[in-house]
Design an enzyme around this catalytic site. Sequence first.
Site, PDB file in Angstrom:
ATOM      1  N   GLU A   1       0.832  -1.202   0.000  1.00  0.00           N
ATOM      2  CA  GLU A   1       0.000   0.000   0.000  1.00  0.00           C
ATOM      3  C   GLU A   1       0.863   1.248   0.000  1.00  0.00           C
ATOM      4  O   GLU A   1       1.953   1.258   0.572  1.00  0.00           O
ATOM      5  CB  GLU A   1      -0.922   0.018   1.230  1.00  0.00           C
ATOM      6  CG  GLU A   1      -2.075  -0.954   1.098  1.00  0.00           C
ATOM      7  CD  GLU A   1      -3.082  -0.835   2.232  1.00  0.00           C
ATOM      8  OE1 GLU A   1      -4.280  -1.009   1.956  1.00  0.00           O
ATOM      9  OE2 GLU A   1      -2.689  -0.587   3.384  1.00  0.00           O
TER      10      GLU A   1
ATOM     11  N   CYS B   1       5.736  -6.113   7.408  1.00  0.00           N
ATOM     12  CA  CYS B   1       6.898  -5.680   8.183  1.00  0.00           C
ATOM     13  C   CYS B   1       7.257  -6.782   9.161  1.00  0.00           C
ATOM     14  O   CYS B   1       6.376  -7.332   9.813  1.00  0.00           O
ATOM     15  CB  CYS B   1       6.569  -4.386   8.936  1.00  0.00           C
ATOM     16  SG  CYS B   1       7.997  -3.695   9.827  1.00  0.00           S
TER      17      CYS B   1
ATOM     18  N   CYS C   1       5.952  -3.754  16.277  1.00  0.00           N
ATOM     19  CA  CYS C   1       5.566  -2.634  17.138  1.00  0.00           C
ATOM     20  C   CYS C   1       4.089  -2.818  17.503  1.00  0.00           C
ATOM     21  O   CYS C   1       3.250  -3.046  16.624  1.00  0.00           O
ATOM     22  CB  CYS C   1       5.788  -1.311  16.418  1.00  0.00           C
ATOM     23  SG  CYS C   1       7.510  -1.082  15.901  1.00  0.00           S
TER      24      CYS C   1
ATOM     25  N   SER D   1      11.427   6.834  14.751  1.00  0.00           N
ATOM     26  CA  SER D   1      10.220   6.496  15.505  1.00  0.00           C
ATOM     27  C   SER D   1      10.635   6.165  16.929  1.00  0.00           C
ATOM     28  O   SER D   1      11.128   5.078  17.195  1.00  0.00           O
ATOM     29  CB  SER D   1       9.519   5.294  14.860  1.00  0.00           C
ATOM     30  OG  SER D   1       9.016   5.667  13.595  1.00  0.00           O
TER      31      SER D   1
ATOM     32  N   HIS E   1       8.822   7.219  20.306  1.00  0.00           N
ATOM     33  CA  HIS E   1       7.601   6.794  21.020  1.00  0.00           C
ATOM     34  C   HIS E   1       7.709   6.600  22.527  1.00  0.00           C
ATOM     35  O   HIS E   1       6.693   6.356  23.179  1.00  0.00           O
ATOM     36  CB  HIS E   1       7.001   5.532  20.400  1.00  0.00           C
ATOM     37  CG  HIS E   1       6.793   5.622  18.922  1.00  0.00           C
ATOM     38  ND1 HIS E   1       6.231   6.721  18.309  1.00  0.00           N
ATOM     39  CD2 HIS E   1       7.091   4.754  17.914  1.00  0.00           C
ATOM     40  CE1 HIS E   1       6.181   6.508  17.012  1.00  0.00           C
ATOM     41  NE2 HIS E   1       6.695   5.345  16.737  1.00  0.00           N
TER      42      HIS E   1
ATOM     43  N   ASN F   1      -3.683   6.593  15.614  1.00  0.00           N
ATOM     44  CA  ASN F   1      -4.762   6.169  14.729  1.00  0.00           C
ATOM     45  C   ASN F   1      -5.202   4.778  15.161  1.00  0.00           C
ATOM     46  O   ASN F   1      -4.373   3.880  15.258  1.00  0.00           O
ATOM     47  CB  ASN F   1      -4.285   6.174  13.278  1.00  0.00           C
ATOM     48  CG  ASN F   1      -3.898   7.579  12.839  1.00  0.00           C
ATOM     49  OD1 ASN F   1      -4.698   8.502  12.942  1.00  0.00           O
ATOM     50  ND2 ASN F   1      -2.672   7.754  12.393  1.00  0.00           N
TER      51      ASN F   1
ATOM     52  N   CYS G   1       3.535   8.766   0.639  1.00  0.00           N
ATOM     53  CA  CYS G   1       3.989   7.876   1.713  1.00  0.00           C
ATOM     54  C   CYS G   1       4.243   6.513   1.058  1.00  0.00           C
ATOM     55  O   CYS G   1       3.318   5.860   0.589  1.00  0.00           O
ATOM     56  CB  CYS G   1       2.916   7.802   2.796  1.00  0.00           C
ATOM     57  SG  CYS G   1       3.401   6.728   4.169  1.00  0.00           S
TER      58      CYS G   1
ATOM     59  N   CYS H   1       1.139  -0.694  15.783  1.00  0.00           N
ATOM     60  CA  CYS H   1       1.117  -0.530  14.326  1.00  0.00           C
ATOM     61  C   CYS H   1       0.463  -1.731  13.649  1.00  0.00           C
ATOM     62  O   CYS H   1       0.839  -2.880  13.897  1.00  0.00           O
ATOM     63  CB  CYS H   1       2.546  -0.354  13.808  1.00  0.00           C
ATOM     64  SG  CYS H   1       2.626  -0.161  12.010  1.00  0.00           S
TER      65      CYS H   1
ATOM     66  N   SER I   1      12.150   7.118   7.383  1.00  0.00           N
ATOM     67  CA  SER I   1      11.812   6.919   8.791  1.00  0.00           C
ATOM     68  C   SER I   1      12.239   5.525   9.226  1.00  0.00           C
ATOM     69  O   SER I   1      12.088   4.562   8.488  1.00  0.00           O
ATOM     70  CB  SER I   1      10.301   7.086   8.979  1.00  0.00           C
ATOM     71  OG  SER I   1       9.945   6.878  10.327  1.00  0.00           O
TER      72      SER I   1
ATOM     73  N   CYS J   1      -1.143   6.976   9.488  1.00  0.00           N
ATOM     74  CA  CYS J   1       0.056   6.317  10.028  1.00  0.00           C
ATOM     75  C   CYS J   1      -0.318   5.081  10.813  1.00  0.00           C
ATOM     76  O   CYS J   1      -1.194   5.119  11.675  1.00  0.00           O
ATOM     77  CB  CYS J   1       0.791   7.244  10.993  1.00  0.00           C
ATOM     78  SG  CYS J   1       1.134   8.858  10.353  1.00  0.00           S
TER      79      CYS J   1
HETATM   80  N1  SAH Z   1       9.200   1.247  10.064  1.00  0.00           N
HETATM   81  C1  SAH Z   1       9.479   2.654   9.907  1.00  0.00           C
HETATM   82  C2  SAH Z   1       8.706   3.274   8.777  1.00  0.00           C
HETATM   83  C3  SAH Z   1       7.213   3.364   9.022  1.00  0.00           C
HETATM   84  S1  SAH Z   1       6.862   4.974   9.544  1.00  0.00           S
HETATM   85  C4  SAH Z   1       9.220   3.364  11.205  1.00  0.00           C
HETATM   86  O1  SAH Z   1       8.525   2.815  12.055  1.00  0.00           O
HETATM   87  O2  SAH Z   1       9.712   4.477  11.389  1.00  0.00           O
HETATM   88  C5  SAH Z   1       5.259   4.893  10.173  1.00  0.00           C
HETATM   89  C6  SAH Z   1       5.113   5.804  11.371  1.00  0.00           C
HETATM   90  O3  SAH Z   1       3.776   5.709  11.894  1.00  0.00           O
HETATM   91  C7  SAH Z   1       6.051   5.391  12.476  1.00  0.00           C
HETATM   92  O4  SAH Z   1       6.520   6.504  13.166  1.00  0.00           O
HETATM   93  C8  SAH Z   1       5.110   4.586  13.342  1.00  0.00           C
HETATM   94  O5  SAH Z   1       5.594   4.446  14.625  1.00  0.00           O
HETATM   95  C9  SAH Z   1       3.848   5.393  13.257  1.00  0.00           C
HETATM   96  N2  SAH Z   1       2.672   4.623  13.647  1.00  0.00           N
HETATM   97  C10 SAH Z   1       2.544   3.286  13.680  1.00  0.00           C
HETATM   98  N3  SAH Z   1       1.324   2.934  14.101  1.00  0.00           N
HETATM   99  C11 SAH Z   1       0.660   4.083  14.363  1.00  0.00           C
HETATM  100  C12 SAH Z   1      -0.663   4.372  14.794  1.00  0.00           C
HETATM  101  N4  SAH Z   1      -1.525   3.399  15.044  1.00  0.00           N
HETATM  102  N5  SAH Z   1      -1.014   5.670  14.925  1.00  0.00           N
HETATM  103  C13 SAH Z   1      -0.143   6.648  14.626  1.00  0.00           C
HETATM  104  N6  SAH Z   1       1.114   6.440  14.194  1.00  0.00           N
HETATM  105  C14 SAH Z   1       1.510   5.168  14.066  1.00  0.00           C
END
Ligand code: SAH
Length: 327
Positions: A83, A104, A108, A202, A204, A278, A97, A111, A178, A319
């Site tokens: 996607e 993946c 996490c 990322s 968090h 999200n 994006c 996600c 990222s 995201c």
């Molecule tokens: N794997 C890489 C690239 C993906 S970036 C990384 O994690 O950086 C996608 C971004 O969205 C990351 O910062 C991730 O932590 C964030 N993300 C993941 N799940 C999310 C959610 N449910 N709500 C908001 N952001 C989220």
Amino acid sequence: MDRALLAERLAERGEPAYRFDQVWRWTAGGADGYEAMTNVPAALRAELEREVPFSTLAVEREAEARDGTVKTLFRTGDGHPVEAVLMRYRDGRRSLCLSSQSGCPLTCTFCATGHMRFGRNLSASEILDQALHFRRIEEVDHAVFMGMGEPMLNLDAVVESARCLPDLGITHRRTTISTVGWLPGLRRFVDEVEQPIRLALSLHAPTDELRSELMPVNDRYPLADVLGECRRYVELRRRKVFVEYVMLAGVNDRVEQARALADLLDPKMFKVNLIPYNPTGMFEGSTPKAIAAFKDVLDRARLPATVRLTRGRDIAAACGQLAVSAT
Ligand code: SAH
């Protein structure tokens, strides 16, 4: 479009060197197919049509959100789902994006992509074809490698595709990779990639303990090492690193945690992007009030911080929402 295959076929036919540039310029400029390339001889166009697929990805589904965000589901030639998202902002910015992997392998907790089956790394052509698809819809000027997958696990293909983006209108300074902080790839990115591509981390969580709970990868590559690598990037490139921080109610959004974050990050090196969570079913998002209070602490510490504008939530394009049940 597989640029290496294109170059090979043209060379086999003994075509002049400028042919490659002609075909590529049309493609990067948003042409719909070979037939549009009027300065390329018709016989050659017909042969390319057969021999060099115009895209390595097939479009399976496309949805447009109320805010104009477009999410496209592609399939690779061997059936893996991918996607990618086109984000449209009111100031005219058009940001892509892009995904670096189908699924993946990291897990996490917040996600959705981490909960689907991991397929494989995408090739540079498969990454570039996501961008070319949207370029055919309209002009684009920014790209973030924030779709499915961990770019630092597929760094060569990611960088190879990013190198071509300026031809589509996306300069390196408007391209951001990222990462969760996958150190082997991150180290190579810092040492070897000369283009002024931006880096986002990322993060968090402000402590190893909490970060490991949310992102198991942190057990392997702890905070101090990852932040050390980010500082090296800042020193070498003279650009700040964006820190992504998804706001989870009662988990990482307390005022003390904001203070810990401000202590951890040097304002001269980092810019924080607070991301409203999200929904993916596992957590509660922080309230706007909690986000504002958190940001206030960072503001007072003079740590630059912004709140990310949520796009495309009604079509699960935001995201962390990119996920496909692979069939
Ligand atoms: N794997 C890489 C690239 C993906 S970036 C990384 O994690 O950086 C996608 C971004 O969205 C990351 O910062 C991730 O932590 C964030 N993300 C993941 N799940 C999310 C959610 N449910 N709500 C908001 N952001 C989220």
